[in-house]
Design a protein around this motif. Sequence first.
Motif, mmCIF file in Angstrom:
data_model
loop_
_atom_site.group_PDB
_atom_site.id
_atom_site.type_symbol
_atom_site.label_atom_id
_atom_site.label_comp_id
_atom_site.label_asym_id
_atom_site.label_seq_id
_atom_site.Cartn_x
_atom_site.Cartn_y
_atom_site.Cartn_z
ATOM 1 N N SER A 171 52.204 46.977 66.559
ATOM 2 C CA SER A 171 51.555 48.085 67.270
ATOM 3 C C SER A 171 50.386 47.585 68.137
ATOM 4 N N SER A 172 49.929 46.374 67.886
ATOM 5 C CA SER A 172 48.948 45.749 68.780
ATOM 6 C C SER A 172 49.562 44.475 69.356
ATOM 7 N N SER A 173 49.007 44.043 70.471
ATOM 8 C CA SER A 173 49.507 42.820 71.108
ATOM 9 C C SER A 173 48.461 41.720 71.024
ATOM 10 N N LEU A 174 48.948 40.482 71.038
ATOM 11 C CA LEU A 174 48.053 39.326 71.066
ATOM 12 C C LEU A 174 48.216 38.620 72.407
ATOM 13 N N PHE A 175 47.086 38.305 73.037
ATOM 14 C CA PHE A 175 47.109 37.552 74.303
ATOM 15 C C PHE A 175 46.450 36.200 74.060
ATOM 16 N N VAL A 176 47.071 35.147 74.582
ATOM 17 C CA VAL A 176 46.461 33.809 74.521
ATOM 18 C C VAL A 176 46.198 33.378 75.957
ATOM 19 N N ALA A 177 44.922 33.112 76.282
ATOM 20 C CA ALA A 177 44.584 32.759 77.671
ATOM 21 C C ALA A 177 44.252 31.277 77.781
ATOM 22 N N VAL A 178 44.982 30.596 78.663
ATOM 23 C CA VAL A 178 44.756 29.157 78.878
ATOM 24 C C VAL A 178 44.818 28.840 80.371
ATOM 25 N N GLU A 179 44.289 27.660 80.714
ATOM 26 C CA GLU A 179 44.496 27.109 82.063
ATOM 27 C C GLU A 179 45.511 25.986 81.912
ATOM 28 N N SER A 180 46.427 25.857 82.864
ATOM 29 C CA SER A 180 47.401 24.773 82.687
ATOM 30 C C SER A 180 46.729 23.422 82.914
ATOM 31 N N LEU A 181 45.794 23.351 83.872
ATOM 32 C CA LEU A 181 44.992 22.135 84.073
ATOM 33 C C LEU A 181 43.526 22.563 84.104
ATOM 34 N N TYR A 182 42.738 21.998 83.199
ATOM 35 C CA TYR A 182 41.341 22.442 83.080
ATOM 36 C C TYR A 182 40.460 21.764 84.129
ATOM 37 N N SER A 183 39.648 22.602 84.780
ATOM 38 C CA SER A 183 38.942 22.153 85.978
ATOM 39 C C SER A 183 37.827 21.166 85.695
ATOM 40 N N MET A 184 37.222 21.215 84.536
ATOM 41 C CA MET A 184 36.095 20.335 84.272
ATOM 42 C C MET A 184 36.513 19.091 83.503
ATOM 43 N N ASP A 185 37.629 19.161 82.785
ATOM 44 C CA ASP A 185 38.022 18.050 81.914
ATOM 45 C C ASP A 185 39.266 17.306 82.382
ATOM 46 N N GLY A 186 40.032 17.951 83.247
ATOM 47 C CA GLY A 186 41.258 17.310 83.722
ATOM 48 C C GLY A 186 42.305 17.205 82.632
ATOM 49 N N THR A 187 42.230 18.090 81.636
ATOM 50 C CA THR A 187 43.210 18.065 80.546
ATOM 51 C C THR A 187 44.302 19.105 80.804
ATOM 52 N N LEU A 188 45.507 18.781 80.369
ATOM 53 C CA LEU A 188 46.640 19.694 80.542
ATOM 54 C C LEU A 188 46.866 20.464 79.244
ATOM 55 N N ALA A 189 47.054 21.759 79.359
ATOM 56 C CA ALA A 189 47.255 22.578 78.143
ATOM 57 C C ALA A 189 48.634 22.283 77.538
ATOM 58 N N PRO A 190 48.717 22.267 76.209
ATOM 59 C CA PRO A 190 50.025 22.060 75.557
ATOM 60 C C PRO A 190 50.833 23.363 75.575
ATOM 61 N N LEU A 191 51.317 23.725 76.759
ATOM 62 C CA LEU A 191 51.930 25.053 76.939
ATOM 63 C C LEU A 191 53.159 25.244 76.067
ATOM 64 N N ARG A 192 54.013 24.210 75.986
ATOM 65 C CA ARG A 192 55.245 24.375 75.213
ATOM 66 C C ARG A 192 54.932 24.577 73.727
ATOM 67 N N GLU A 193 53.948 23.827 73.245
ATOM 68 C CA GLU A 193 53.603 23.935 71.823
ATOM 69 C C GLU A 193 53.033 25.322 71.526
ATOM 70 N N PRO B 270 44.908 44.181 78.458
ATOM 71 C CA PRO B 270 44.776 44.337 76.999
ATOM 72 C C PRO B 270 44.235 45.739 76.676
ATOM 73 N N GLN B 271 44.885 46.387 75.735
ATOM 74 C CA GLN B 271 44.541 47.776 75.396
ATOM 75 C C GLN B 271 43.666 47.806 74.136
ATOM 76 N N PRO B 272 42.929 48.914 73.928
ATOM 77 C CA PRO B 272 42.098 48.999 72.716
ATOM 78 C C PRO B 272 42.953 48.705 71.479
ATOM 79 N N GLY B 273 42.443 47.860 70.608
ATOM 80 C CA GLY B 273 43.199 47.490 69.404
ATOM 81 C C GLY B 273 43.928 46.173 69.579
ATOM 82 N N ASP B 274 44.133 45.730 70.824
ATOM 83 C CA ASP B 274 44.784 44.437 71.047
ATOM 84 C C ASP B 274 43.806 43.304 70.743
#
Length: 564
Positions: free
Chosen positions: A248-270, A179-183
């Motif tokens: 001119s700026s980028s957006l990053f969304v950071a997720v885990e596909s399977l969360y280590s403490m909760d055992g929940t799956l991220a809604p990746l397609r949505e 991620p660059q400054p401004g992102d």
Amino acid sequence: MRTGGVSRTFNPVLLSQKARGYTTPVMKKTENKSQTSLHNESTSTPSLRETYQLGSLGTTLRAALASREARSIKRRLPEPSVLGKQSLIDFTSNDYLSLSTSPLLRTRFLQKITAKDRVQILGSAGSRLLVNPDAHDRLERRLENVLSRPSRNEFDTPQVGILFNSGFDANMSFFTCIPQPGDVIILDEYIHASVWDGVRASRLAQDCVKTFEHNSIESIRTVLDRLLNVIPSDTRSASIAERLHSGSSSLFVAVESLYSMDGTLAPLREINKLLSQLFPRKNAYLIVDEAHATGIYGPPSRPGCGRVSQLGLDGGLGSHVGVTMREMDDGEECRVLARLHTFGKALAGSGAILLTTPLLTSYLINYARPLIYTTALAHPNVVLVDSAFDLMVEGETEQLSTHLLALSAHLANLLQTELEKARISPEIVCLPPHLLSPTLSRNLESSSLSSNDHHDISSPLLSSSSSSPLHPPTPIMPLLTPHPRPLSAFLLALGMNARPITWPTVPRGKERVRVCLHSGNTKKDVEALVSGVVEWARGWTEQIEEKKEKNVVVVDSLQTQSKL
Ligand SMILES: Cc1ncc(COP(=O)(O)O)c(C=O)c1O
């Protein structure tokens, strides 16, 4: 599956009695004191020699540790143990497929590492930028093919893999450098510490880092709405919105596909769909950490390749998602810019591969300090990972993951049924809403809303709007309880190792015993766990009732005395 270590050192009958009294079991001291004394030493009594040697530094460090001790949050290394020694049932390691004790993997590894044509088997002799071992390069090329869908046209950007010494290093590298400054970056509130550390070390301004509620599409939409909509009175937010709109700026969304403490799956397609819709200039990217999903989930043709592959998002950035015409008509394109597969959990190795575009890979090779300034993975590790992928590609791991997920479904159903039968209050112990049947989930919701007493433990879970009662099984199951240490101690006394997780690893009010299932676990192991949890919960409930009764008697007698 059983692990060794503690068994040698405790008497189950004695400990069972102690655990029933809800004290932490006392381990008999091991013969080799030097092994454990360092980590288990009390911090409140510094030795004179150490205090003298470390002066004010020692005083400050000891005070911090003593404060943790006083708040019951001091971390310690557990007793040394050997996975696979038949003593404790393992409900705690991340060895999800039990490959670390697999004779098949061991044999394959030994065959490969001792093959006559293998010249180099030790070390790696330096940073990848100094020496670039052929074995490392071949593993990268292999995993690019195994983990990604073959590209279907010349416009698809190829996926390139780059090895890191750990998943932690890979996340640190990506989020510090890319991620660059401004992102702008938005993070799931439960994202792993390595992502947080990377973001903190990045060049992003504080107001360009936002979190959203765990797995909640509505929350992501709300955060994005705020970012994209100009507030005229706020010039700073207006400029962020303009930059995101113009591309001119980028957006990053950071997720885990399977969360280590909760055992929940991220809604990746949505999430992918939302980014496709809201960012027509294609400047929004999804970054997926597959640490806990690798080896377990995947499409039928490539089991174990992860959730991104399972959901058809592995064709490379910009490629059309999935394969059906209907999906293509929706205009949904793949926004997954990078995904991380680690080798230290289900694959019984260590290290990780980051799959991303050639440009980003080249950038990381130039700027990522945890990649540049470190010795590359040693050869035995690379060979081990290669062997684990052999088993995956040959379909050997598929039956392991099928058994694992069947065990998980069995545990969720049985535990829910038995807790209900025993009328255990969710204030004592419960499954999270995403694992509950709709009826129980609703009952829990109404009971939690009507009682302030246990609001803390249940409300954050209920606010997780992702929680679908039909959540697919995962190997991670949190047993939510405000009393994780006594529950864990009770299970330990019964020969089961399931660790308590408290703040600061999870937020306050979300304490739990985290159960990790393994392919080496049996149905009987799971049933023993359920009866242990229910037995503890019954005893704990009785204790609370007794205390309440005593209080009533005391209050009654005080009232009687005051009337007299
Ligand atoms: C979600 C997640 N990402 C990354 C990591 C770090 O991976 P590694 O253990 O390879 O450093 C972990 C490890 O705990 C993790 O749980």
